[in-house]
Design an enzyme around this catalytic site. Structure first.
Site, PDB file in Angstrom:
ATOM      1  N   ASP A  87     -24.684   0.908 -42.949  1.00 18.18           N
ATOM      2  CA  ASP A  87     -24.875  -0.118 -43.981  1.00 18.18           C
ATOM      3  C   ASP A  87     -26.244  -0.770 -43.887  1.00 18.18           C
ATOM      4  OD1 ASP A  87     -23.951  -1.581 -46.208  1.00 18.18           O
ATOM      5  OD2 ASP A  87     -23.347  -3.262 -44.946  1.00 18.18           O
ATOM      6  N   SER A 124     -23.278  -5.377 -51.046  1.00 16.55           N
ATOM      7  CA  SER A 124     -22.628  -4.070 -51.105  1.00 16.55           C
ATOM      8  C   SER A 124     -21.342  -4.188 -51.918  1.00 16.55           C
ATOM      9  CB  SER A 124     -22.306  -3.570 -49.702  1.00 16.55           C
ATOM     10  OG  SER A 124     -23.479  -3.460 -48.913  1.00 16.55           O
ATOM     11  N   GLN A 134     -23.384   4.664 -51.420  1.00 14.74           N
ATOM     12  CA  GLN A 134     -23.072   3.254 -51.612  1.00 14.74           C
ATOM     13  C   GLN A 134     -23.613   2.771 -52.954  1.00 14.74           C
ATOM     14  OE1 GLN A 134     -25.228  -0.334 -49.806  1.00 14.74           O
ATOM     15  NE2 GLN A 134     -23.518  -0.098 -48.376  1.00 14.74           N
TER      16      GLN A 134
END
Length: 295
Positions: free
Chosen positions: A213, A237, A287
């Site tokens: 991430d 996110s 993502q």
């Protein structure tokens, strides 16, 4: 020197991350994740994903190993409270097993995640080749690069940018924090846990999930000449998918090659490929994140 920037040994940093990701079982399929010591404000999304993966792994007996996870962020986590993880065992087959994990704070879900596990087996093999990039030993650390330009960074961001982190990052193509110019949406860095740890593959998978991430959402900002200290920029996110292809060690250098094929409608889409030093593609990431400019 502020506490956030006081030097800590690599061994202490690495063990701190291992401890953070070691969840506590409080009942069958119910776990509690620790809080980041000294954490303020919003919980790092990679921490929630990694702890959720740990909960799923704890509910699954070997030799089945996690090969993919798909997570949706619904609410920002709050560093003031621990996170509770509830596991649902949706499927237990001979070759595969599936788990759902709900991460909650104060009775509200903050993340839903599905993870799949597979028995080891052989099969047809191919992969994309690893990009030809300089070795990590020839590159400078992200922290050293930030330190060079820290006088141009607003005061409120400085302690955060200079704090010691358990994941060491060495950018292949460093981003500018002071005056980012629009550029192609491609970014790569080498990363590793800053000190060696044990051989348990479950914790290495959790650490890679944590690190996956990092840096990914910022790739969608590159064509627009923005970064996360740009005034008025709001980012978060929205979802996160990780596929684990091969064995690896999170305390050895891994190359994270990212690109962003698209952004629009206050969202940015990003992809990542993670390679071991020997050229094996060990993981893939995708993502989508919120990218919103406010006045």
């Amino acid at each position: 020197m502020p506490a956030e920037t006081a030097e800590v040994t690599p061994e202490a940093l690495a063990q701190g991350l291992v401890d953070l990701l070691e969840i506590e079982e409080v009942d069958t399929d119910l776990y509690v994740g620790k809080r980041q010591p000294g954490g303020v404000g919003r919980v790092f999304g990679g921490q929630v994903i990694a702890q959720a993966l740990q909960a799923a792994q704890r509910s699954t007996e070997g030799p089945k190993a996690a090969h993919s996870l798909h997570a949706y962020f619904m609410r920002p986590g709050n560093e003031d409270y621990p996170i509770v993880f509830r596991v649902v065992r949706d499927f237990e087959g001979r070759s595969f097993a599936t788990r759902r994990v709900i991460a909650m704070q104060k009775g509200q879900p903050i993340l839903n995640m599905a993870a799949s596990f597979q028995m080891p087996e052989e099969g047809l093999h191919h992969q994309h080749a690893m990009p030809d990039v300089p070795a990590p030993e020839t590159l400078r650390s992200d922290r050293d690069l930030r330190l060079e330009t820290i006088d141009g960074i607003p005061e409120k961001f400085r302690a955060h940018m200079l704090r010691w982190r358990p994941i060491e990052v060495r950018p292949v193509n460093p981003r500018s924090w002071i005056d980012p110019a629009p550029q192609e949406p491609h970014y790569a860095n080498w990363f590793r846990l800053c000190a060696p740890i044990g051989d348990d593959p479950a914790i290495h998978r959790a650490i890679l999930a944590y690190a996956s991430d990092m840096a990914l959402l910022g790739t969608a900002l590159l064509p627009h000449g923005k970064n996360w200290i740009t005034p008025g920029l709001q980012t978060a996110s929205l979802d996160h998918s990780l596929w684990l292809h091969e064995d690896f060690r999170a305390d050895d250098w891994l190359l994270y090659a990212c690109d962003s094929p698209w952004s629009g409608h206050a969202r940015g889409f990003n992809r990542g490929k993670i390679y071991a030093r020997d050229g094996r593609l060990v993981a893939s990431v995708a993502q989508e994140g919120l990218i919103r400019m406010r006045q």
